[in-house]
Motif scaffolding. Sequence first.
Motif, mmCIF file in Angstrom:
data_model
loop_
_atom_site.group_PDB
_atom_site.id
_atom_site.type_symbol
_atom_site.label_atom_id
_atom_site.label_comp_id
_atom_site.label_asym_id
_atom_site.label_seq_id
_atom_site.Cartn_x
_atom_site.Cartn_y
_atom_site.Cartn_z
ATOM 1 N N ILE A 156 0.832 -1.210 0.000
ATOM 2 C CA ILE A 156 0.000 0.000 0.000
ATOM 3 C C ILE A 156 0.867 1.260 0.000
ATOM 4 O O ILE A 156 0.586 2.201 -0.733
ATOM 5 C CB ILE A 156 -1.014 -0.003 1.180
ATOM 6 C CG1 ILE A 156 -1.983 1.186 1.039
ATOM 7 C CG2 ILE A 156 -0.350 0.000 2.541
ATOM 8 C CD1 ILE A 156 -3.259 1.074 1.831
ATOM 9 N N THR A 157 1.948 1.279 0.812
ATOM 10 C CA THR A 157 2.749 2.504 0.978
ATOM 11 C C THR A 157 3.390 2.930 -0.343
ATOM 12 O O THR A 157 3.840 2.089 -1.123
ATOM 13 C CB THR A 157 3.849 2.264 2.037
ATOM 14 O OG1 THR A 157 3.237 1.768 3.219
ATOM 15 C CG2 THR A 157 4.600 3.542 2.356
ATOM 16 N N TYR B 225 8.614 -0.235 0.574
ATOM 17 C CA TYR B 225 8.663 -0.909 1.897
ATOM 18 C C TYR B 225 7.786 -2.164 1.948
ATOM 19 O O TYR B 225 7.156 -2.418 2.991
ATOM 20 C CB TYR B 225 8.182 0.010 3.024
ATOM 21 C CG TYR B 225 8.871 1.338 3.165
ATOM 22 C CD1 TYR B 225 10.252 1.435 3.207
ATOM 23 C CD2 TYR B 225 8.125 2.510 3.289
ATOM 24 C CE1 TYR B 225 10.873 2.670 3.350
ATOM 25 C CE2 TYR B 225 8.745 3.746 3.443
ATOM 26 C CZ TYR B 225 10.117 3.813 3.472
ATOM 27 O OH TYR B 225 10.719 5.034 3.626
ATOM 28 N N VAL B 226 7.712 -2.917 0.868
ATOM 29 C CA VAL B 226 6.791 -4.062 0.872
ATOM 30 C C VAL B 226 7.467 -5.277 1.522
ATOM 31 O O VAL B 226 8.344 -5.912 0.926
ATOM 32 C CB VAL B 226 6.304 -4.398 -0.554
ATOM 33 C CG1 VAL B 226 5.321 -5.561 -0.517
ATOM 34 C CG2 VAL B 226 5.671 -3.167 -1.193
ATOM 35 N N PRO C 161 11.814 -0.455 14.474
ATOM 36 C CA PRO C 161 10.779 -0.314 13.428
ATOM 37 C C PRO C 161 9.356 -0.530 13.913
ATOM 38 O O PRO C 161 8.399 -0.161 13.226
ATOM 39 C CB PRO C 161 11.179 -1.375 12.390
ATOM 40 C CG PRO C 161 12.071 -2.321 13.110
ATOM 41 C CD PRO C 161 12.768 -1.530 14.167
ATOM 42 N N ILE D 214 7.122 2.260 13.823
ATOM 43 C CA ILE D 214 6.899 2.844 12.480
ATOM 44 C C ILE D 214 5.887 2.018 11.678
ATOM 45 O O ILE D 214 4.926 2.556 11.132
ATOM 46 C CB ILE D 214 8.246 2.949 11.716
ATOM 47 C CG1 ILE D 214 9.216 3.846 12.481
ATOM 48 C CG2 ILE D 214 8.016 3.481 10.292
ATOM 49 C CD1 ILE D 214 10.619 3.894 11.916
HETATM 50 C C1 LIG Z 1 9.811 -2.645 8.956
HETATM 51 C C2 LIG Z 1 8.755 -1.999 8.113
HETATM 52 C C3 LIG Z 1 7.877 -2.802 7.414
HETATM 53 C C4 LIG Z 1 6.907 -2.236 6.576
HETATM 54 N N1 LIG Z 1 6.100 -3.063 5.836
HETATM 55 C C5 LIG Z 1 5.243 -2.526 4.957
HETATM 56 C C6 LIG Z 1 4.480 -3.384 4.088
HETATM 57 O O1 LIG Z 1 4.569 -4.616 4.144
HETATM 58 N N2 LIG Z 1 3.657 -2.807 3.189
HETATM 59 C C7 LIG Z 1 3.526 -1.462 3.083
HETATM 60 O O2 LIG Z 1 2.757 -1.014 2.230
HETATM 61 N N3 LIG Z 1 4.224 -0.613 3.891
HETATM 62 C C8 LIG Z 1 5.085 -1.115 4.816
HETATM 63 N N4 LIG Z 1 5.825 -0.286 5.630
HETATM 64 C C9 LIG Z 1 5.672 1.163 5.518
HETATM 65 C C10 LIG Z 1 5.066 1.802 6.753
HETATM 66 O O3 LIG Z 1 3.700 1.503 6.845
HETATM 67 C C11 LIG Z 1 5.352 3.308 6.684
HETATM 68 O O4 LIG Z 1 6.765 3.475 6.796
HETATM 69 C C12 LIG Z 1 4.647 4.091 7.775
HETATM 70 O O5 LIG Z 1 3.265 4.076 7.610
HETATM 71 C C13 LIG Z 1 5.132 5.548 7.843
HETATM 72 O O6 LIG Z 1 5.149 6.151 6.581
HETATM 73 P P1 LIG Z 1 6.463 6.930 6.091
HETATM 74 O O7 LIG Z 1 7.620 6.027 6.279
HETATM 75 O O8 LIG Z 1 6.213 7.456 4.731
HETATM 76 O O9 LIG Z 1 6.633 8.124 7.099
HETATM 77 P P2 LIG Z 1 5.869 9.542 7.048
HETATM 78 O O10 LIG Z 1 4.414 9.334 6.904
HETATM 79 O O11 LIG Z 1 6.561 10.418 6.072
HETATM 80 O O12 LIG Z 1 6.142 10.067 8.508
HETATM 81 C C14 LIG Z 1 7.383 10.658 8.912
HETATM 82 C C15 LIG Z 1 7.209 11.135 10.343
HETATM 83 O O13 LIG Z 1 6.181 12.137 10.397
HETATM 84 C C16 LIG Z 1 5.175 11.733 11.317
HETATM 85 N N5 LIG Z 1 3.868 12.206 10.847
HETATM 86 C C17 LIG Z 1 3.326 12.084 9.607
HETATM 87 N N6 LIG Z 1 2.102 12.621 9.582
HETATM 88 C C18 LIG Z 1 1.853 13.082 10.831
HETATM 89 C C19 LIG Z 1 0.741 13.715 11.471
HETATM 90 N N7 LIG Z 1 -0.393 13.980 10.809
HETATM 91 N N8 LIG Z 1 0.847 14.027 12.771
HETATM 92 C C20 LIG Z 1 1.960 13.763 13.467
HETATM 93 N N9 LIG Z 1 3.047 13.148 12.940
HETATM 94 C C21 LIG Z 1 2.985 12.813 11.637
HETATM 95 C C22 LIG Z 1 5.256 10.217 11.357
HETATM 96 O O14 LIG Z 1 4.683 9.689 12.522
HETATM 97 C C23 LIG Z 1 6.765 10.015 11.283
HETATM 98 O O15 LIG Z 1 7.345 10.198 12.533
HETATM 99 C C24 LIG Z 1 6.799 -0.823 6.482
HETATM 100 C C25 LIG Z 1 7.661 -0.011 7.230
HETATM 101 C C26 LIG Z 1 8.623 -0.575 8.020
HETATM 102 C C27 LIG Z 1 9.566 0.310 8.806
#
Ligand SMILES: Cc1cc2nc3c(=O)[nH]c(=O)nc-3n(C[C@H](O)[C@H](O)[C@H](O)COP(=O)(O)OP(=O)(O)OC[C@H]3O[C@@H](n4cnc5c(N)ncnc54)[C@H](O)[C@@H]3O)c2cc1C
Length: 377
Positions: free
Chosen positions: A123-124, A154-155, A356, A359
Motif C-alpha cells: 500500500i505505501t 517498503y513491501v 521499526p 513505524i
Molecule cells: C519494517 C517496516 C515494514 C513495513 N512493511 C510494509 C508493508 O509490508 N507494506 C507497506 O505497504 N508498507 C510497509 N511499511 C511502511 C510503513 O507503513 C510506513 O513506513 C509508515 O506508515 C510511515 O510512513 P512513512 O515512512 O512514509 O513516514 P511519514 O508518513 O513520512 O512520517 C514521517 C514522520 O512524520 C510523522 N507524521 C506524519 N504525519 C503526521 C501527522 N499527521 N501528525 C503527526 N506526525 C505525523 C510520522 O509519525 C513520522 O514520525 C513498512 C515499514 C517498516 C519500517
Amino acid sequence: MDFSWTENQNELYAKVLALAKEKLNSSAKEPEMAQNLWHLCGELGILGLCVPKRYGGMGLDALTTTRVIEAYGRGCEDMGFVFATLAHLFACTMPILEYGTELLKEAILPQLCSGEWKGANAITEKEAGSDVFALRTKAVRDGKSYVLTGHKIYVTNAPLADVFVVYASTNPTHGYLGITAFIVEKNTPGVIVGKPFSKMGLDSTFASSVYFKDCHVPEGNKLGNEGQGAQVFQSSMQWERACLFAAYVGMMERQLEQTIGYTRSRRQFGRAISKNQAISHRIADMKLRLESARLLLYRACWLFDQGKNPVLDVSMSKLAISEAAIQSSLDAIQIHGGIGFLTEFGIERGLRDAIPSTIFSGTSEMQRELIARELGL
Ligand SMILES: Cc1cc2nc3c(=O)[nH]c(=O)nc-3n(C[C@H](O)[C@H](O)[C@H](O)COP(=O)(O)OP(=O)(O)OC[C@H]3O[C@@H](n4cnc5c(N)ncnc54)[C@H](O)[C@@H]3O)c2cc1C
C-alpha cells in the motif's frame, strides 16, 4: 474478571514455545533456509492461527492467537523472521479471508497457511506513508480485468512473495472511498520486484519496492467491492496492530529472563550486579512495562473477540508495546554493559528489531492521533 487460560490454551503456548526454541532459531537470512522455516511454521499452525480450519488454519480467536504469538516471539530469537511470517498472516492472508470470493479463498488460503506460498501487502508509496490513502497507484477497468500502474515501497516479503494484496485507486476523485484492493500473483506480467532494502534491524525480513506496469488483474481478484479498499486495509491493520505485537511481548519476556540471569551471574565489587538498586530497579521497570503492555494487549484482543469497537484499545496496545520494547531493549543493553553493545552476544539486536515497531502498522504519532480521535479531540 478471570485472567486464567484454558488447558488447551496453555498446551498450545507450551508447544509453540518449545518448538520455536528448538526449530525456528536457525537463521532465516539464507533463502533456502528461510523456505524450510516457512514450511515448519506452516506445520506448527502459525501461518494460519486465526484462519478457519476449512482453509488450512487453526480457527483460533484473537486472544488465543495472541497468546500463541507471544510464545512464538519468546521462543524464536529471529524477530525478522517472526515479523515476516506475521505480516504475511495479518496483512495478506486475513484480508483475503475477510474480503475474498469463495473461489479465491479456496485457491489461495491453504497455500498461505502451509507456507507453500508467501504473501505481501503493498500500500505505501513515496508520497503516501502515514497519509496512506493519498496513494496514486491506479487501477483502470478494461473489460473483465483492471490495469494496475504504480510504484509501492517498503513491501515486507516482496522478494519472496507469491501473492500481493495491492491497494490502488479505481476512482481518484473519491479519495479514500475510491480505493480498491486486489490480489496480484507474482507471475502476472507487469509485476516488477525491486532489490531487497538494506535495513538496521529485522535482518531476516526481506522487503523491497514493487512496480506495477500495465499489469492486468482479473476482476475476480478484487477483495470486496470497488471503493472498499480503505476498509479492507483498516481491517487488516486492526488484526496486525492487535495480534502481531504479541511477538514483541514475547521478545520482552525473553529479554527480561536473559537480563535477570546475567545480573545474577555477573559479579563486580565482590557481589552480583543484581544486588545494586540501580540495576534491580531498572529490571523492575522492565517488568512493569512488560506486564502493563501485556494487559493492554489482552484487553484489546478480548474486545476484538467480543465484536466490540477495539480501535482505542488496539492503538493503545500497539503504542505501549512498541515503545516499551524500545525502552526495555535500551535497558537490557545498559545492564549488560560492554557485551550489550557487541553484536556477538545478540543483546543489541533487540533494540534494532524494536525500533521499526513504532513505524510499521502506523507510527506512534498516528496511534496517538487515533487515540485522541477516539477521545473526541
Ligand atoms: C519494517 C517496516 C515494514 C513495513 N512493511 C510494509 C508493508 O509490508 N507494506 C507497506 O505497504 N508498507 C510497509 N511499511 C511502511 C510503513 O507503513 C510506513 O513506513 C509508515 O506508515 C510511515 O510512513 P512513512 O515512512 O512514509 O513516514 P511519514 O508518513 O513520512 O512520517 C514521517 C514522520 O512524520 C510523522 N507524521 C506524519 N504525519 C503526521 C501527522 N499527521 N501528525 C503527526 N506526525 C505525523 C510520522 O509519525 C513520522 O514520525 C513498512 C515499514 C517498516 C519500517
